[in-house]
Design a protein around this motif. Structure first.
Motif, PDB file in Angstrom:
ATOM      1  N   VAL A   1       0.819  -1.215   0.000  1.00 28.19           N
ATOM      2  CA  VAL A   1       0.000   0.000   0.000  1.00 28.19           C
ATOM      3  C   VAL A   1       0.856   1.268   0.000  1.00 28.19           C
ATOM      4  N   TRP A   2       2.106   1.149   0.488  1.00 24.53           N
ATOM      5  CA  TRP A   2       2.914   2.355   0.705  1.00 24.53           C
ATOM      6  C   TRP A   2       3.121   3.221  -0.542  1.00 24.53           C
ATOM      7  N   PRO A   3       3.432   2.678  -1.717  1.00 23.54           N
ATOM      8  CA  PRO A   3       3.620   3.567  -2.878  1.00 23.54           C
ATOM      9  C   PRO A   3       2.405   4.460  -3.152  1.00 23.54           C
ATOM     10  N   GLY A   4       1.213   3.878  -2.991  1.00 21.89           N
ATOM     11  CA  GLY A   4       0.010   4.681  -3.206  1.00 21.89           C
ATOM     12  C   GLY A   4      -0.177   5.736  -2.132  1.00 21.89           C
ATOM     13  N   VAL A   5       0.194   5.428  -0.890  1.00 18.53           N
ATOM     14  CA  VAL A   5       0.101   6.408   0.200  1.00 18.53           C
ATOM     15  C   VAL A   5       0.999   7.611  -0.092  1.00 18.53           C
ATOM     16  N   LEU A   6       2.242   7.327  -0.467  1.00 16.89           N
ATOM     17  CA  LEU A   6       3.184   8.409  -0.747  1.00 16.89           C
ATOM     18  C   LEU A   6       2.698   9.265  -1.915  1.00 16.89           C
ATOM     19  N   ALA A   7       2.199   8.616  -2.960  1.00 14.56           N
ATOM     20  CA  ALA A   7       1.712   9.368  -4.124  1.00 14.56           C
ATOM     21  C   ALA A   7       0.518  10.236  -3.730  1.00 14.56           C
ATOM     22  N   SER A   8      -0.389   9.714  -2.927  1.00 16.28           N
ATOM     23  CA  SER A   8      -1.574  10.472  -2.510  1.00 16.28           C
ATOM     24  C   SER A   8      -1.189  11.677  -1.664  1.00 16.28           C
TER      25      SER A   8
END
Length: 407
Positions: A263-270
């Motif tokens: 999930v982390w890549p999407g969290v950072l992008a958001s």
């Protein structure tokens, strides 16, 4: 050290810039003495106070003292300036500005710079404007000049050669590599004004960090309803870069050990899309030997609340800690370079008129690599080489053509 910044967003002419400098405190007697040294007995300079669309301004009227003035060539003007008893900085600046004007006029008329006749503006008043502006800057002890984008105007204008489109050919030639826009109908920038600006100003840039001492407002000849026909000058002491470029910021942090790593890549992008200046993960070891991550979010103070809410919404954390920091940034801009038959953006970080960083943007390079069927590192190497050929190297002068957004 004293700096000046020119606001030419309503246009610029030689007499308007001269008037703005006098309004900012340059001694008119010093200006007159310099002009008289070059063309003795030929020109009068008179100062008046006027309004332009309701704005107070200084007007410098340049009028002939003699009835007949020969149209001098650049060779003749250069000889007059070289032989005149001027301060060395005034002479050097005046010669440079006139040389740029001569080259532009020669290109437009298909002749050599040596033989260019300054007939369109008249040699006597162009000498007064150029020498006067250089003398005014010297009198004000200005050591660094920058300027913003220039309004050129649009429409048509009548000249000695007939009716021409605006911007006139010489103005268009002199405006090369400068940021320009129309700004209004009519001729808003003259060749003399633009030659002075693009020769003497180090770069086209926003108003720099200054401890502002005074401003000057120079009027053009026309009073245009609804649009002040003025050039402005801001005069002051540069604020040290370490102070000027530092800004308040906040770091939000939280330790998380129970979030699916996918999930982390999407969290950072958001978080970046929500207004974070930066967001990153640091692997840590928590109590009982549990592997975890520290999520860090850097943001301006105004973005703390929405980003804090985003961290709670996007992760499994039960708490967020915050600490104020000071962030110092290089000024940055983008330019394009030719790479393998395409154009790729290069991000340029600069300070004090010099490049400190120049890096090809990764995503466009990766997209080009995919289209060409090449490894990304090959395209990045080609882009780096193209940037070096374009003089985008550490220590080189900052290009005037940088855009504030990715190209």
């Amino acid at each position: 050290m004293r700096a000046a910044w020119v606001d030419a967003s309503a246009g610029i002419a030689g007499d308007m810039l001269l008037a703005a400098l006098v309004d900012a405190g340059a001694a008119l007697d010093a200006v007159r003495a310099a002009v008289e040294a070059v063309v003795p007995g030929e020109v009068r300079l008179e100062r008046t106070q006027v309004t332009r669309a309701g704005m107070r301004a200084t007007r410098i009227e340049v009028t002939p003292s003699a009835h007949d003035h020969a149209h001098r060539t650049w060779r003749e003007v250069r000889r007059l300036i070289e032989q005149a008893p001027l301060a060395d900085p005034v002479r050097t600046s005046a010669l440079a500005a006139f040389a740029r004007l001569a080259v532009a006029e020669a290109h437009v008329h298909g002749t050599s710079p040596e033989e260019v006749h300054f007939h369109e503006v008249g040699a006597w008043d162009s000498i007064a404007d150029v020498v006067g502006v250089c003398a005014a800057l010297h009198d004000l002890t200005v050591t660094e000049l920058t300027a913003g984008p220039v309004a050129l105007g649009f429409g048509r204008v009548t000249t000695a050669h007939g009716e021409l489109p605006v911007p006139a050919p010489a103005v268009a030639e002199l405006a090369a590599e400068w940021q320009v826009f129309a700004g209004g109908e009519g001729e808003l920038a003259t060749p003399t004004g633009l030659a002075l600006l693009t020769t003497l100003a180090r770069e086209c840039a926003p108003l720099p960090h200054l401890r502002l001492e005074r401003t000057g407002v120079g009027a053009g000849g026309r009073d245009i309803p609804g649009r002040p026909n003025v050039t402005r000058v801001f005069l002051g002491t540069p604020v040290p870069a370490t102070t000027a470029d530092a800004a308040e910021a906040v770091v939000l942090e939280t330790n998380i050990d129970d979030l699916d790593p996918r999930v982390w890549p999407g969290v950072l992008a958001s978080l970046m899309e929500a207004g974070a200046s930066d967001a990153w993960l640091t692997p840590i070891l928590m109590k009982k030997g549990r592997p975890a991550h520290t999520l860090s979010v850097l943001c301006p103070p105004r973005e703390v609340e929405p980003l804090r809410d985003a961290v709670f919404r996007l992760t499994t954390t039960l708490g967020v800690r915050e600490r104020p920091v000071r962030k110092t940034e290089l000024r940055r801009g983008w330019t394009l370079v030719d790479v393998l038959g395409d154009r790729l953006p290069v991000k340029v970080g600069h300070r004090g008129g010099r490049i400190l960083q120049a890096t090809p943007e990764f995503a466009p390079a990766a997209a080009l690599a995919a289209r060409l069927g090449l490894p990304v590192h090959v395209v990045l190497a080609a882009a780096t080489a193209a940037a070096q050929r374009a003089a985008l190297t550490t220590g080189a002068p900052t290009p005037r053509t940088l855009t504030p957004e990715p190209a």
